[in-house]
Design a protein around this motif. Structure first.
Motif, PDB file in Angstrom:
ATOM      1  N   SER A 150      12.342  -2.384  10.089  1.00  0.00           N
ATOM      2  CA  SER A 150      11.724  -1.240   9.423  1.00  0.00           C
ATOM      3  C   SER A 150      10.232  -1.474   9.231  1.00  0.00           C
ATOM      4  O   SER A 150       9.407  -0.589   9.500  1.00  0.00           O
ATOM      5  CB  SER A 150      12.407  -0.988   8.074  1.00  0.00           C
ATOM      6  OG  SER A 150      13.776  -0.655   8.244  1.00  0.00           O
ATOM      7  N   CYS A 181       8.305  -1.165  12.387  1.00  0.00           N
ATOM      8  CA  CYS A 181       8.128   0.233  12.801  1.00  0.00           C
ATOM      9  C   CYS A 181       6.992   0.920  12.042  1.00  0.00           C
ATOM     10  O   CYS A 181       6.663   2.060  12.347  1.00  0.00           O
ATOM     11  CB  CYS A 181       9.422   1.013  12.586  1.00  0.00           C
ATOM     12  SG  CYS A 181      10.740   0.618  13.755  1.00  0.00           S
ATOM     13  N   GLN A 225      17.248  -5.823   9.209  1.00  0.00           N
ATOM     14  CA  GLN A 225      17.005  -4.399   8.961  1.00  0.00           C
ATOM     15  C   GLN A 225      15.624  -4.189   8.321  1.00  0.00           C
ATOM     16  O   GLN A 225      14.869  -3.303   8.731  1.00  0.00           O
ATOM     17  CB  GLN A 225      18.095  -3.853   8.044  1.00  0.00           C
ATOM     18  CG  GLN A 225      17.957  -2.395   7.682  1.00  0.00           C
ATOM     19  CD  GLN A 225      19.138  -1.893   6.877  1.00  0.00           C
ATOM     20  OE1 GLN A 225      19.449  -0.707   6.946  1.00  0.00           O
ATOM     21  NE2 GLN A 225      19.794  -2.736   6.126  1.00  0.00           N
ATOM     22  N   ILE A 231      13.868   5.747  12.302  1.00  0.00           N
ATOM     23  CA  ILE A 231      12.705   5.576  11.444  1.00  0.00           C
ATOM     24  C   ILE A 231      11.410   5.475  12.237  1.00  0.00           C
ATOM     25  O   ILE A 231      10.341   5.903  11.766  1.00  0.00           O
ATOM     26  CB  ILE A 231      12.901   4.345  10.524  1.00  0.00           C
ATOM     27  CG1 ILE A 231      12.043   4.456   9.274  1.00  0.00           C
ATOM     28  CG2 ILE A 231      12.662   3.051  11.271  1.00  0.00           C
ATOM     29  CD1 ILE A 231      12.576   5.385   8.241  1.00  0.00           C
ATOM     30  N   ASP A 232      11.440   4.918  13.450  1.00  0.00           N
ATOM     31  CA  ASP A 232      10.222   4.781  14.247  1.00  0.00           C
ATOM     32  C   ASP A 232       9.669   6.135  14.649  1.00  0.00           C
ATOM     33  O   ASP A 232       8.457   6.371  14.597  1.00  0.00           O
ATOM     34  CB  ASP A 232      10.468   3.893  15.470  1.00  0.00           C
ATOM     35  CG  ASP A 232      11.745   4.233  16.233  1.00  0.00           C
ATOM     36  OD1 ASP A 232      12.624   4.961  15.700  1.00  0.00           O
ATOM     37  OD2 ASP A 232      11.903   3.739  17.371  1.00  0.00           O
ATOM     38  N   ALA A 264      17.647   1.067   2.994  1.00  0.00           N
ATOM     39  CA  ALA A 264      18.514   0.143   3.725  1.00  0.00           C
ATOM     40  C   ALA A 264      19.968   0.583   3.705  1.00  0.00           C
ATOM     41  O   ALA A 264      20.489   1.020   2.680  1.00  0.00           O
ATOM     42  CB  ALA A 264      18.390  -1.253   3.121  1.00  0.00           C
ATOM     43  N   PHE A 298      21.838   2.985  14.186  1.00  0.00           N
ATOM     44  CA  PHE A 298      20.849   1.959  13.842  1.00  0.00           C
ATOM     45  C   PHE A 298      21.226   0.625  14.476  1.00  0.00           C
ATOM     46  O   PHE A 298      20.380  -0.057  15.086  1.00  0.00           O
ATOM     47  CB  PHE A 298      20.744   1.802  12.321  1.00  0.00           C
ATOM     48  CG  PHE A 298      20.047   0.536  11.912  1.00  0.00           C
ATOM     49  CD1 PHE A 298      18.680   0.401  12.065  1.00  0.00           C
ATOM     50  CD2 PHE A 298      20.780  -0.545  11.431  1.00  0.00           C
ATOM     51  CE1 PHE A 298      18.034  -0.792  11.729  1.00  0.00           C
ATOM     52  CE2 PHE A 298      20.151  -1.731  11.087  1.00  0.00           C
ATOM     53  CZ  PHE A 298      18.772  -1.853  11.241  1.00  0.00           C
ATOM     54  N   VAL A 320       6.821   1.438   8.543  1.00  0.00           N
ATOM     55  CA  VAL A 320       7.185   2.241   7.375  1.00  0.00           C
ATOM     56  C   VAL A 320       6.158   2.054   6.260  1.00  0.00           C
ATOM     57  O   VAL A 320       5.511   1.012   6.144  1.00  0.00           O
ATOM     58  CB  VAL A 320       8.598   1.905   6.856  1.00  0.00           C
ATOM     59  CG1 VAL A 320       9.647   2.262   7.895  1.00  0.00           C
ATOM     60  CG2 VAL A 320       8.721   0.443   6.441  1.00  0.00           C
ATOM     61  N   MET A 361       9.722   0.567   1.419  1.00  0.00           N
ATOM     62  CA  MET A 361      11.126   0.197   1.564  1.00  0.00           C
ATOM     63  C   MET A 361      11.875   0.628   0.318  1.00  0.00           C
ATOM     64  O   MET A 361      11.312   0.711  -0.776  1.00  0.00           O
ATOM     65  CB  MET A 361      11.290  -1.315   1.733  1.00  0.00           C
ATOM     66  CG  MET A 361      10.998  -1.868   3.122  1.00  0.00           C
ATOM     67  SD  MET A 361      12.066  -1.224   4.442  1.00  0.00           S
ATOM     68  CE  MET A 361      13.714  -1.571   3.806  1.00  0.00           C
ATOM     69  N   PRO A 371      17.323   3.941   8.494  1.00  0.00           N
ATOM     70  CA  PRO A 371      16.421   3.500   9.563  1.00  0.00           C
ATOM     71  C   PRO A 371      16.854   3.796  10.989  1.00  0.00           C
ATOM     72  O   PRO A 371      16.213   3.301  11.924  1.00  0.00           O
ATOM     73  CB  PRO A 371      16.354   1.989   9.329  1.00  0.00           C
ATOM     74  CG  PRO A 371      17.672   1.648   8.725  1.00  0.00           C
ATOM     75  CD  PRO A 371      18.034   2.825   7.866  1.00  0.00           C
ATOM     76  N   ALA A 387      11.851   3.553   4.389  1.00  0.00           N
ATOM     77  CA  ALA A 387      13.191   3.252   4.918  1.00  0.00           C
ATOM     78  C   ALA A 387      14.102   2.833   3.780  1.00  0.00           C
ATOM     79  O   ALA A 387      13.740   1.973   2.975  1.00  0.00           O
ATOM     80  CB  ALA A 387      13.111   2.125   5.942  1.00  0.00           C
TER      81      ALA A 387
END
Length: 304
Positions: A38, A41, A34, A217-218, A16, A264, A43, A46, A214, A14
């Motif tokens: 993430s 979820c 945020q 992102i999920d 940002a 988002f 990820v 980052m 994001p 993800a």
């Protein structure tokens, strides 16, 4: 020393958004939320300070602040990439130094914002910045967004000359990414972006993963995990569920910053305040954001 090594980098990372308050200042609480969402979820990494972070609108001090915050909030749980923005070798080197100091696991170099030059000049530029750090380095190659970039053959030359340039952050259609993977003999891991467009086909083409804002992102994480487990049908279902929203927001970078950020925020329960100059939403776009947010559902339900 970085917590993670490049051979372990994979999956959905993800990147940002820059989230501002009503006074157009960076919003600490929203930026933390945020990262938390993430990570919740699932990820695999980052990142910060790329195009989605509106890096060109941030002062040098703010770029360092974003590095500090994202590093603090990620806390070594997943690999952290920080994009390096600057118009000169010296400016980029200074940003690299700060990325090192906060514990980045790798850095992503953008081409300098000043001027437009031939490939040989960019190869020299990237090589000098990369040579200033022991961190693994990636190059962001996004000619469609930057108006300048390198061909697959030029990237092959770059990574041959500078062995600590270990990865490529592409921003292009899967057919171009496939050619890049082939021309570098699969030796250089390639991550793509573009909001997740052609996600499953990027993985089929040999992409190591995707670096995405994001808003969806999920779904991207679930698609990647399904693909990794050999369930391409489920990967396609997850991708198809996010695709209409991705097509909507990925009509250009300003569109992403206007509507992708709002998508988002709608899924995260946050508010959006733009930093001028900015593309402003209209009623049609806002209605579409709400429709997509409702269809996709809230982000990381277990984190709510």
């Amino acid at each position: 020393m970085p917590n993670f090594q490049p051979d372990s980098f994979h999956g959905i990372h993800a990147i940002a958004y820059a989230l501002f308050d009503a006074n157009e200042k960076l919003d600490r609480a929203a930026m933390r939320r945020q990262v938390e969402l993430s990570l919740a979820c699932g990820v695999h990494g980052m990142a910060a300070l790329g195009l989605a972070t509106e890096v060109s609108k941030l002062t040098e001090s703010e770029r360092r602040t974003v590095m500090d915050w994202v590093a603090e909030d990620t806390a070594g749980r997943v690999p952290l990439a920080l994009t390096i923005f600057g118009s000169s070798v010296a400016e980029q080197m200074a940003q690299v130094r700060h990325a090192e100091s906060v514990g980045a696991d790798w850095v992503i170099l953008q081409p300098p914002a000043a001027g437009s030059f031939g490939a040989a000049e960019y190869i020299r530029f990237f090589g000098r910045v990369a040579g200033s750090t022991a961190l693994p380095v990636a190059i962001q190659n996004a000619p469609a967004f930057f108006g300048r970039g390198l061909t697959a053959d030029e990237i092959r030359e770059l990574v041959t000359q500078h062995p600590n340039i270990r990865m490529i952050k592409g921003e292009g259609p899967v057919v171009d990414i496939c050619a890049l993977v082939e021309r570098t003999d699969g030796r250089v891991p390639v991550f793509n972006g573009r909001g997740g467009l052609e996600l499953v086909d990027n993985l089929r083409a040999g992409c190591r993963g995707m670096i995405l804002a994001p808003d969806c992102i999920d779904y991207a994480v679930r698609a990647y995990e399904a693909f990794r487990c050999g369930d391409e049908a489920q990967a396609e279902r997850e991708y198809q569920a996010m695709l209409p929203a991705v097509v909507f927001v990925m009509q250009g970078i300003e569109n992403l910053l206007c509507y992708g950020k709002r998508l988002f925020a709608a899924r995260a329960g946050l508010s959006v305040h733009d930093r001028s100059p900015a593309m402003r939403p209209n009623d049609t776009g806002l209605a579409m954001v709400q429709r997509f947010a409702q269809a996709l559902g809230p982000l990381a339900r277990e984190a709510q």
